[in-house]
Design a protein around this motif. Structure first.
Motif, short mmCIF file in Angstrom:
data_model
loop_
_atom_site.label_atom_id
_atom_site.label_comp_id
_atom_site.label_asym_id
_atom_site.label_seq_id
_atom_site.Cartn_x
_atom_site.Cartn_y
_atom_site.Cartn_z
N UNK A 34 -6.64 -22.54 25.39
CA UNK A 34 -8.01 -22.23 24.95
C UNK A 34 -8.03 -21.08 23.96
N UNK A 35 -7.28 -20.03 24.23
CA UNK A 35 -7.36 -18.85 23.38
C UNK A 35 -6.51 -18.98 22.12
N UNK A 52 -10.08 -28.96 37.78
CA UNK A 52 -10.56 -27.94 36.84
C UNK A 52 -9.57 -27.68 35.71
N UNK A 53 -8.26 -27.73 35.99
CA UNK A 53 -7.28 -27.31 34.98
C UNK A 53 -6.59 -28.45 34.25
N UNK A 54 -6.64 -29.67 34.77
CA UNK A 54 -6.00 -30.80 34.10
C UNK A 54 -6.99 -31.90 33.72
N UNK A 101 -12.35 -22.84 27.93
CA UNK A 101 -12.40 -21.55 28.62
C UNK A 101 -13.05 -21.67 29.99
N UNK A 102 -14.06 -22.52 30.14
CA UNK A 102 -14.71 -22.74 31.44
C UNK A 102 -13.76 -23.33 32.47
N UNK A 103 -13.05 -24.42 32.14
CA UNK A 103 -12.07 -24.94 33.10
C UNK A 103 -10.97 -23.94 33.44
N UNK A 104 -10.61 -23.09 32.48
CA UNK A 104 -9.61 -22.05 32.74
C UNK A 104 -10.11 -21.09 33.82
N UNK A 105 -11.33 -20.63 33.67
CA UNK A 105 -11.91 -19.72 34.66
C UNK A 105 -12.03 -20.42 36.01
N UNK A 106 -12.43 -21.71 35.99
CA UNK A 106 -12.50 -22.49 37.23
C UNK A 106 -11.16 -22.59 37.91
N UNK A 107 -10.10 -22.74 37.13
CA UNK A 107 -8.75 -22.79 37.70
C UNK A 107 -8.35 -21.48 38.37
N UNK A 108 -8.67 -20.37 37.72
CA UNK A 108 -8.36 -19.07 38.33
C UNK A 108 -9.16 -18.88 39.62
N UNK A 109 -10.42 -19.33 39.62
CA UNK A 109 -11.24 -19.23 40.83
C UNK A 109 -10.66 -20.07 41.96
N UNK A 161 -10.15 -30.59 31.31
CA UNK A 161 -9.70 -30.37 29.94
C UNK A 161 -9.19 -31.65 29.26
N UNK A 162 -8.58 -32.55 30.04
CA UNK A 162 -8.13 -33.82 29.46
C UNK A 162 -9.29 -34.64 28.92
N UNK A 163 -10.38 -34.70 29.68
CA UNK A 163 -11.55 -35.43 29.21
C UNK A 163 -12.23 -34.72 28.05
N UNK A 164 -12.23 -33.39 28.07
CA UNK A 164 -12.80 -32.64 26.94
C UNK A 164 -12.00 -32.94 25.67
#
Length: 190
Positions: free
Chosen positions: A127-128, A167-169, A136-144, A172-175
């Motif tokens: 993301x970065x 959240x992490x795979x 970035x949203x799925x990344x934060x969801x993964x950390x949560x 983001x794959x669909x996005x």
């Protein structure tokens, strides 16, 4: 034929398009295969007292790896160095997940936490580095979800793990798939 010099904005968008057009398929294959195996393990945890069902994780690289090779998109004609670096990071993440799966069969440690943490970090790096704000949203969801895994036990751990994988795979794959399709539609309209 003259070489076209890319602007900074085009240099950032090109690797993003390359990642979205190629990597989304791998993320969906690995994500849904992980969910299928986790659901099987979850059901076995609830019904079978023997802990040998954890060995099912060893089927993940066999099944997902086979599907990945079978449905792999052809290699890009001229991948950028940023794309190549992110692709090698993806392979490293898959290797870490495999090692965690094997080690989880023999040792007691928070393997689900480590796997989701690594996936969340990979999602964040993507993301970065690509300035891919939709990841970035799925990344934060993964950390949560990684933090939540440390606060649960038993079959609930696997359920939270599945939420972390989604959240992490999967998300983001669909996005990325959506963005790749938009890019193809835009390219066809030109």
């Amino acid at each position: 034929m003259t070489d076209k010099t890319l602007t900074f904005d085009e240099e950032v968008r090109l690797p993003r398009r390359q990642v979205a057009s190629v990597e989304h398929r791998a993320m969906l294959i690995w994500g849904w295969t992980t969910i299928a195996i986790a659901l099987t393990i979850f059901a076995l945890m609830l019904t079978v007292p023997d802990g040998k069902w954890q060995l099912l994780w060893l089927a993940l690289p066999v099944i997902a790896g086979t599907l990945h090779v079978k449905f792999q998109k052809p290699v890009l004609p001229d991948p950028t160095s940023l794309y190549l670096m992110l692709s090698s990071v993806s392979r490293m993440v898959i290797g870490v997940i495999f090692v965690c799966a094997v080690a989880g069969c023999y040792f007691t440690y928070p393997s689900y936490f480590i796997v989701i943490l690594v996936l969340a970090m990979w999602c964040g790096v993507s993301a970065f580095m690509l300035d891919y704000s939709r990841l970035k949203g799925p990344c934060v969801g993964g950390f949560a979800m990684a933090a939540a895994i440390l606060n649960v036990s038993g079959p609930t751990t696997v359920a939270v793990f599945m939420a972390g994988v989604i959240a992490t795979l999967v998300v983001p794959g669909y996005i990325m798939r959506s963005d790749a399709r938009k890019e193809q539609t835009t390219a066809c309209d030109r």
